[in-house]
Scaffold this active site. Sequence first.
Site, PDB file in Angstrom:
ATOM      1  N   HIS A   9      66.903 -56.578 -28.961  1.00  0.00           N
ATOM      2  CA  HIS A   9      66.183 -55.310 -28.829  1.00  0.00           C
ATOM      3  C   HIS A   9      65.158 -55.106 -29.944  1.00  0.00           C
ATOM      4  CE1 HIS A   9      65.442 -51.597 -26.900  1.00  0.00           C
ATOM      5  NE2 HIS A   9      66.659 -51.426 -26.399  1.00  0.00           N
ATOM      6  N   ASP A  62      62.028 -54.875 -25.743  1.00  0.00           N
ATOM      7  CA  ASP A  62      62.617 -53.619 -25.280  1.00  0.00           C
ATOM      8  C   ASP A  62      63.162 -53.759 -23.865  1.00  0.00           C
ATOM      9  OD1 ASP A  62      62.041 -52.299 -27.663  1.00  0.00           O
ATOM     10  OD2 ASP A  62      60.043 -51.717 -26.976  1.00  0.00           O
TER      11      ASP A  62
END
Length: 448
Positions: A421, A425
């Site tokens: 992450h 995203d």
Amino acid sequence: MSSSSLARILYRGLHVSARRNALTKMSMPAMSPTMTEGGISSWKKAEGEPFASGDVLLEIETDKAVIDVEAQEDGILAKIVVPDGSKGVSVGSTIAILAEEGDDLSGAADLAATASSDAPPAPKEEATPEAPKAPEPPKTEPSPSDADSRPEIPKGDRIFASPLAKKIALERGIPLAKVKGTGPNGRIIREDVEKYKPEASLAAASPSASTPAGPSADYVDIPLSNMRRTIAARLAESKVQAPHYYLTVDIQMDKVMKLREVFNKSLAEKGAKLSINDFVVKATAKALEDVPEANSAWLGEVIRQYKKADISVAVATPTGLITPIVKDAGSKGLATISAEAKELAKKARDGKLAPHEYQGGTFTISNLGMFDISHFTAIINPPQSCILAVGSTQPTLVPSAEDERGFKTVNIMKVTLSSDHRSVDGALGARWLTAFKGYLENPLTFML
């Protein structure tokens, strides 16, 4: 320049041509930029045996493969310092004595005896810091092992041990003076400390501990290979440091399976055969072209985005998992990808991969479909941002308005994308999966 060429350049220093002083030390080469130690798998030449330029002198075991080290010039293997099967040999330490034809070999044994001075032991840290610490508790609790072990280390004597072996010994309270070293010139290495067993007196003092340690124990302790140790360290680091998240999607594989059948009929004359994984590799590369942000690596201060898709394909070997790379897979056809993947997988299982064949991938695929695993999640291969876990293709009932029964059977493959992450995203991961799914459900787009 091949890795074996680099290795043979590194291992031998400048040769002095004086007839009786021409013996040279052969050092343990670094087969990759991150290699700090390795193992001697086997010597291919015997002591006193001559060799020619290009001959394989020995096989070195790294954390990923077994690599041949070739001779750069003609010579004689005067003395082997580190024998077959040695583990934990530090890069730069002396492993053999080399000579040229006509050299006096009588000094080889003496030169080998001084080879231990090449290793960077730290004897001052051996007994001084911890020696006074251990004898204090036995004053209240008489323990034969503690009382006897420390005094046996005479002050001023040098005990050669690797830094990791010293650390483990201090943590476990193991006296290094009682550990027999199996490394070069009797140097104590990690395996020696881990295999150390207390004396019989300790077993008699603690009956509860002696029961499972007997010869009839119902377990076997398997020493870690270099590869297994590296896998454990890297994956633990990845799972702790990289914030993983997972996206799963179902993909209809009917068109891929039909196209594969057609291609395999035409390739049968050439003895070639495409696998489902070949289509997966190609679709992965094409999807990375559409969503290049996923073709990236987290490097701390920057996110590196790659221009080519070098696909790491996980291969199970007897010693652990390794990920050989199909370079620039987006520019290659299915037949080329298939041939390269098969060749790399064979070399991986034989332990013959060169460092450039498994280092530097940009995206990893782990496929357990051949084991009939329908779904799983994979751990990211750092510093890469993503890894794709591929399950088996299974017949599945789905609703169908066109079918009079109201349903039909399709072949579904479930895949799960694990992403870091910090660099990819959730929405970006979803975009990549959508592109990947589109290529597999319409495989003719590979040809456009």
